[in-house]
Design a protein around this motif. Sequence first.
Motif, mmCIF file in Angstrom:
data_model
loop_
_atom_site.group_PDB
_atom_site.id
_atom_site.type_symbol
_atom_site.label_atom_id
_atom_site.label_comp_id
_atom_site.label_asym_id
_atom_site.label_seq_id
_atom_site.Cartn_x
_atom_site.Cartn_y
_atom_site.Cartn_z
ATOM 1 N N ASN A 121 0.893 -1.234 0.051
ATOM 2 C CA ASN A 121 0.102 -0.066 -0.161
ATOM 3 C C ASN A 121 0.880 1.187 0.037
ATOM 4 O OD1 ASN A 121 -1.658 2.033 0.502
ATOM 5 N ND2 ASN A 121 -2.934 0.997 2.043
ATOM 6 N N PHE A 122 0.876 1.750 -1.074
ATOM 7 C CA PHE A 122 2.107 3.019 -1.380
ATOM 8 C C PHE A 122 1.140 4.222 -1.132
ATOM 9 C CE2 PHE A 122 4.286 -0.156 -2.980
ATOM 10 C CZ PHE A 122 5.741 0.226 -2.750
ATOM 11 N N HIS A 123 -0.300 4.215 -0.659
ATOM 12 C CA HIS A 123 -0.871 5.696 -0.594
ATOM 13 C C HIS A 123 -0.090 6.719 0.190
ATOM 14 C CE1 HIS A 123 -4.049 2.968 -2.057
ATOM 15 N NE2 HIS A 123 -4.638 3.939 -2.444
ATOM 16 N N LEU A 124 0.178 6.317 1.464
ATOM 17 C CA LEU A 124 0.871 7.178 2.293
ATOM 18 C C LEU A 124 2.147 7.848 1.890
ATOM 19 C CD1 LEU A 124 0.351 6.253 5.829
ATOM 20 C CD2 LEU A 124 -0.474 8.193 5.075
ATOM 21 N N ILE A 125 2.908 6.969 1.201
ATOM 22 C CA ILE A 125 4.384 7.317 0.474
ATOM 23 C C ILE A 125 3.881 8.261 -0.676
ATOM 24 C CG2 ILE A 125 6.198 6.546 -0.987
ATOM 25 C CD1 ILE A 125 6.573 4.236 0.913
ATOM 26 N N ILE A 126 2.811 8.008 -1.423
ATOM 27 C CA ILE A 126 2.746 9.000 -2.417
ATOM 28 C C ILE A 126 2.030 10.147 -2.007
ATOM 29 C CG2 ILE A 126 1.025 9.342 -4.309
ATOM 30 C CD1 ILE A 126 1.401 6.379 -5.006
ATOM 31 N N ALA A 127 1.434 10.316 -0.789
ATOM 32 C CA ALA A 127 0.919 11.609 -0.074
ATOM 33 C C ALA A 127 2.067 12.488 0.377
ATOM 34 C CB ALA A 127 -0.025 11.226 1.019
ATOM 35 N N GLY A 128 3.126 11.642 0.811
ATOM 36 C CA GLY A 128 4.402 12.245 1.414
ATOM 37 C C GLY A 128 5.085 12.953 0.155
ATOM 38 N N TYR A 129 5.166 12.141 -0.857
ATOM 39 C CA TYR A 129 5.702 12.569 -1.942
ATOM 40 C C TYR A 129 5.038 14.106 -2.560
ATOM 41 C CZ TYR A 129 9.797 10.096 -4.127
ATOM 42 O OH TYR A 129 10.924 9.712 -4.321
ATOM 43 N N VAL A 130 3.664 14.103 -2.461
ATOM 44 C CA VAL A 130 3.031 15.039 -3.240
ATOM 45 C C VAL A 130 3.333 16.433 -2.406
ATOM 46 C CG1 VAL A 130 0.772 16.270 -3.329
ATOM 47 C CG2 VAL A 130 0.981 13.734 -4.016
ATOM 48 N N VAL A 131 3.700 16.154 -1.093
ATOM 49 C CA VAL A 131 4.041 17.536 -0.286
ATOM 50 C C VAL A 131 5.542 17.825 -0.519
ATOM 51 C CG1 VAL A 131 4.417 18.053 2.242
ATOM 52 C CG2 VAL A 131 2.477 16.740 1.693
ATOM 53 N N MET A 132 6.454 16.843 -0.475
ATOM 54 C CA MET A 132 7.932 17.167 -0.608
ATOM 55 C C MET A 132 8.034 17.887 -2.190
ATOM 56 S SD MET A 132 10.001 14.026 0.559
ATOM 57 C CE MET A 132 9.056 12.686 -0.152
ATOM 58 N N ARG A 133 7.059 17.326 -3.326
ATOM 59 C CA ARG A 133 7.298 17.507 -4.492
ATOM 60 C C ARG A 133 6.828 19.043 -4.921
ATOM 61 N NH1 ARG A 133 11.318 14.923 -6.639
ATOM 62 N NH2 ARG A 133 10.829 14.020 -8.512
ATOM 63 N N LEU A 134 5.610 19.126 -4.398
ATOM 64 C CA LEU A 134 5.120 20.550 -4.516
ATOM 65 C C LEU A 134 5.909 21.734 -3.890
ATOM 66 C CD1 LEU A 134 1.188 19.844 -3.639
ATOM 67 C CD2 LEU A 134 2.495 20.446 -6.058
ATOM 68 N N ALA A 135 6.693 21.553 -2.617
ATOM 69 C CA ALA A 135 7.603 22.238 -2.063
ATOM 70 C C ALA A 135 8.689 22.550 -3.129
ATOM 71 C CB ALA A 135 8.019 21.730 -0.777
ATOM 72 N N LEU A 136 9.341 21.371 -3.693
ATOM 73 C CA LEU A 136 10.414 21.518 -4.550
ATOM 74 C C LEU A 136 9.852 22.169 -5.852
ATOM 75 C CD1 LEU A 136 13.173 20.663 -4.808
ATOM 76 C CD2 LEU A 136 12.644 18.509 -5.932
ATOM 77 N N VAL A 137 8.809 21.982 -6.299
ATOM 78 C CA VAL A 137 8.489 22.890 -7.558
ATOM 79 C C VAL A 137 8.577 24.037 -7.222
ATOM 80 C CG1 VAL A 137 6.476 23.252 -9.099
ATOM 81 C CG2 VAL A 137 7.163 20.644 -8.625
ATOM 82 N N VAL A 138 8.012 24.607 -6.130
ATOM 83 C CA VAL A 138 8.175 26.039 -5.718
ATOM 84 C C VAL A 138 9.319 26.741 -5.562
ATOM 85 C CG1 VAL A 138 7.609 27.909 -3.859
ATOM 86 C CG2 VAL A 138 5.810 25.885 -4.435
ATOM 87 N N GLN A 139 10.384 25.801 -5.182
ATOM 88 C CA GLN A 139 11.845 26.190 -5.019
ATOM 89 C C GLN A 139 12.281 26.360 -6.330
ATOM 90 O OE1 GLN A 139 13.061 26.945 -2.091
ATOM 91 N NE2 GLN A 139 13.400 25.379 -0.786
ATOM 92 N N TRP A 140 12.051 25.416 -7.166
ATOM 93 C CA TRP A 140 12.709 25.440 -8.567
ATOM 94 C C TRP A 140 12.133 26.768 -9.170
ATOM 95 C CZ3 TRP A 140 17.048 23.834 -10.182
ATOM 96 C CH2 TRP A 140 17.460 22.652 -9.872
ATOM 97 N N ILE A 141 10.596 27.051 -9.332
ATOM 98 C CA ILE A 141 10.136 28.423 -9.783
ATOM 99 C C ILE A 141 10.831 29.527 -9.075
ATOM 100 C CG2 ILE A 141 7.986 29.676 -9.783
ATOM 101 C CD1 ILE A 141 6.352 27.120 -9.848
ATOM 102 N N ARG A 142 11.115 29.637 -7.836
ATOM 103 C CA ARG A 142 11.789 30.618 -7.222
ATOM 104 C C ARG A 142 13.348 31.020 -7.936
ATOM 105 N NH1 ARG A 142 12.980 31.208 -1.182
ATOM 106 N NH2 ARG A 142 13.649 33.461 -2.139
ATOM 107 N N ALA A 143 13.620 29.905 -8.052
ATOM 108 C CA ALA A 143 15.348 29.728 -8.776
ATOM 109 C C ALA A 143 15.201 30.250 -10.281
ATOM 110 C CB ALA A 143 15.729 28.518 -8.749
ATOM 111 N N SER A 144 14.049 30.177 -11.012
ATOM 112 C CA SER A 144 13.730 30.238 -12.131
ATOM 113 C C SER A 144 13.871 31.999 -12.519
ATOM 114 C CB SER A 144 12.661 29.514 -12.967
ATOM 115 O OG SER A 144 11.465 30.349 -12.410
ATOM 116 N N ARG A 145 13.217 32.600 -11.409
ATOM 117 C CA ARG A 145 13.020 33.723 -11.550
ATOM 118 C C ARG A 145 14.305 34.579 -10.890
ATOM 119 N NH1 ARG A 145 7.312 35.256 -8.563
ATOM 120 N NH2 ARG A 145 7.972 37.314 -9.512
#
Length: 397
Positions: A105-129
């Motif tokens: 059952n990977f539901h919790l792992i995927i949920a944790g990934y969503v949190v981590m990856r969204l934060a990382l996407v914001v970091q990359w957008i900051r870097a792009s600007r």
Amino acid sequence: MRPRDPSEIFRSSSPLELFFDLIFAVSVSLASAQLVAAETHADIAGGLRAYLMVFFAVWWAWMNFTWFASAFDADDWLYRVLALTQMAGVVILAVGTTPAMADGNFHLIIAGYVVMRLALVVQWIRASRSHAGLRNTALSYAVGIAVVQVFWVCYPLAPAGWAVPVFLLLVALELLVPLIAERSGQTPWHPEHIADRYGCFTLIVLGESVLASTIAAANAVENANQLLQFSLLGVGGFILAAGLWWVYFSSNASAWLRRRRAPMIFGYGHYFVFAAAGAFSAGVKVLLDHEAGSSGLSSAAAVATLSIPVSVFLLGVWVLILRLCLRGAYKWLFPVGALLIGCAPLLAQLTPTAESDVQIAVISVLGAAAVMVLLVVLIEASGVREQEEPGTAPAAG
């Protein structure tokens, strides 16, 4: 969030990064514990498959944070908040380790990934600007991570028989994101910082094995009737862990990284090194359980759960680092020794004095430890630790 200087002097892990590593230590420990449970009940193949899948999730999240921080660690309040958000995702991932390995059952792992990856996407957008020259690279990372994350959210919908193939496909997509993004412009990661970060993670996974060896000593005190066996196994396990540390930190990986040749091979190849170190710590515990009579494995199989991960770790370090440093006979004697450690259970069975399962286990572990000592002697005799650059002669004086 301007790029960090890749030639900055004395760049090492920050307190925030070390705190981040402590969170990951929990995930590694839980994954190792589930591997112990599977191997103890003789489900080695199933346990390893689940372990390698979960460990990829742990390692990939750590690796993404590490390489981004090496290039863009601004250490302002927003960067810290986003990094702590990623840590919260790691905690969720850690909680999901047990159901993922025990029940698939990977539901919790995927949920944790969503949190981590969204934060990382914001970091990359900051870097792009913040830097026009790296805007395309940063946006490529942000888009690639977001798209693959959508596929991960859909992963639980995959048919049961296709779970592993789909997982491997998504892993391939994850690995392609940095390869594609870096073609638009290489991020200014710091060689010494990356080497230091990988060294820190190595210490984390090796720490698990030291803990297991310490437990062996504690069990020896509590079980007077098995005092000698537990003591010898504890000593052998500690020697193997110390040898792995000695070998890994025997050469200057940052000097090779400074050339910026195939850094992805160094980064991606460490998955096998880290996973093997975590499996080694599990193997120590499995062997102790076997000696206590609570395992369904044979002695040879129990020892293999310890010796094979050690062999994989050594071969991984040889391929990624030592192969570029060792010269002459030393270059090829090292992998031979690593393979001998992996064959330790077979060597013990060929020993005439090994009349019982207990003797097979003890002789195997002590034999593997003896070969490890020889590999350390080989490292010292080769002069690798005296080299200033990989592949150069030892410094004069």
